[in-house]
Design an enzyme around this catalytic site. Structure first.
Site, PDB file in Angstrom:
ATOM      1  N   GLU A 177       3.608 -27.728  49.488  1.00  0.00           N
ATOM      2  CA  GLU A 177       3.371 -27.247  50.857  1.00  0.00           C
ATOM      3  C   GLU A 177       3.922 -25.842  51.080  1.00  0.00           C
ATOM      4  OE1 GLU A 177       4.171 -28.426  55.567  1.00  0.00           O
ATOM      5  OE2 GLU A 177       4.979 -29.708  53.998  1.00  0.00           O
TER       6      GLU A 177
ATOM      7  N   LYS B 260      -0.798 -28.927  50.328  1.00  0.00           N
ATOM      8  CA  LYS B 260      -0.707 -29.027  51.790  1.00  0.00           C
ATOM      9  C   LYS B 260      -0.531 -27.620  52.364  1.00  0.00           C
ATOM     10  CE  LYS B 260       1.726 -31.219  55.660  1.00  0.00           C
ATOM     11  NZ  LYS B 260       2.606 -32.319  56.110  1.00  0.00           N
TER      12      LYS B 260
END
Length: 346
Positions: free
Chosen positions: A182, A224
């Site tokens: 992420e 992500k």
């Protein structure tokens, strides 16, 4: 066994399940400090019992959980038991979802850089991953924070974060845990959509370079990222179609086709806008990965408000959670629209 003695078949099976069409990931990994802010907004005391009760109501919402492929948990939550003594991880697994765990330990300023933050938590991570796997976690999450306000991040800040993400991902795969990678370019500032694009492109390219250097098997990760949206304070905002087109373009330029799927963060977008952007991207199509959601606030704001700490409101909170999960499940297939939004909300 796959690249670097990694059990790639097992990792890929979990990664594929995390991004299967019609489902997405519930980010329920707010730290104790972050959930305090959410609870303050609904007048609920921030106790361990209240945190447990709130999360339990979501995990027991069986209809809503049919749209949830995986749940990211905070360290406290993965060890907690429900009121009746059932481990919360068992509730998640019984609902057909995969338990996951946030493993980063927050950020600190990187000395000498342009005020950039670097994520911490690599020290002791192997032992923690071993314990989390035994507790039922099959994927993990590590968030790097990139602030595009006032120009690009420093190269030192960018490389430090990308390298830490790759180190974390390498360790996760060693312990048969799928890493959610992420790198979040924040949307809190006044950056326009072109600035968001430029910074995100740089961040993604450097992140995948570091993943390559650290021998991370891309077939066993989930990305992500942020969507390509202008900052909240930008003078010019963007249409749903513009955000969708720019996001697809950026990711196609940066993300290898070997990655099974992309689970977007909502990044502070409104519930409905996050859903609309995701649906429009899937409607356009033409990319090699599954595209779905990994939302926190965009799934939880409505159920939190409906619950407000009262047992009598559990049913209403679960209904609100079902609505948002169902709408995002449709969006992950490009099938959401405003008419369905209103029909199901009625």
């Amino acid at each position: 066994m796959g690249r670097g003695n990694v059990n790639l078949e097992a990792l890929n099976k979990v990664a594929d399940a995390m991004v299967q069409p019609g489902k997405g990931i519930l980010a329920a990994d707010e730290s104790t400090g972050t959930i305090a802010k959410r609870f303050d907004g609904i007048g609920v005391e921030n106790t361990e019992e209240n945190r447990r009760d709130y999360r339990e109501l979501m995990f027991r919402a069986k209809d809503a959980m049919t749209y949830v492929s995986g749940v990211i948990l905070y360290d406290e939550t993965i060890w907690q038991k429900a009121k009746d003594g059932t481990p919360l991880v068992k509730l998640i697994a019984d609902a057909g979802s995969i338990p996951g765990i946030k493993v980063d330990e927050g950020t600190r300023p990187l000395n000498g850089a342009r005020g950039d933050l670097v994520t911490t938590g690599l020290d002791g991570l192997p032992k923690r991953l071993e314990a989390y796997y035994k507790q039922g976690a099959r994927f993990a999450k590590w968030r790097a924070v990139i602030d595009p306000t006032g120009g690009r991040p420093s190269y030192a800040g960018l490389v430090a974060n990308a390298h830490a993400l790759a180190r974390y991902a390498n360790l996760c795969q060693e312990f048969d845990i799928v890493p959610i990678v992420e790198p979040e370019v924040l949307m809190d500032g006044d950056n326009d959509i072109d600035q968001t694009y430029a910074v995100t492109e740089w961040v993604l390219k450097e992140t995948f370079q570091q993943l390559y250097y650290l021998n991370v098997a891309l077939e066993g990760i989930v990305l992500k990222p942020n969507m390509i949206v202008p900052g909240k304070k930008a003078a010019k905002q963007a249409s749903v179609d513009e955000v969708a087109q720019m996001t697809i373009k950026c990711l196609k330029a940066c993300v290898p086709a070997a990655v099974p799927g992309i689970a977007y963060l909502s990044g502070g977008q409104t519930d409905e806008l996050a859903t609309a952007h995701l649906s429009r991207m899937n409607e356009i199509g033409g990319f090699p990965w599954q595209m779905t959601f990994s939302y926190g606030r965009a799934l939880q704001a409505a159920p939190q408000k409906a619950w407000s700490g009262k047992d009598d409101n559990v049913g209403a909170a679960q209904a609100a959670f079902l609505h948002r999960a169902q709408m995002n499940g449709l969006a992950s297939q490009g099938k959401w629209n405003e008419v369905l939004e209103r029909q199901h909300a009625a």
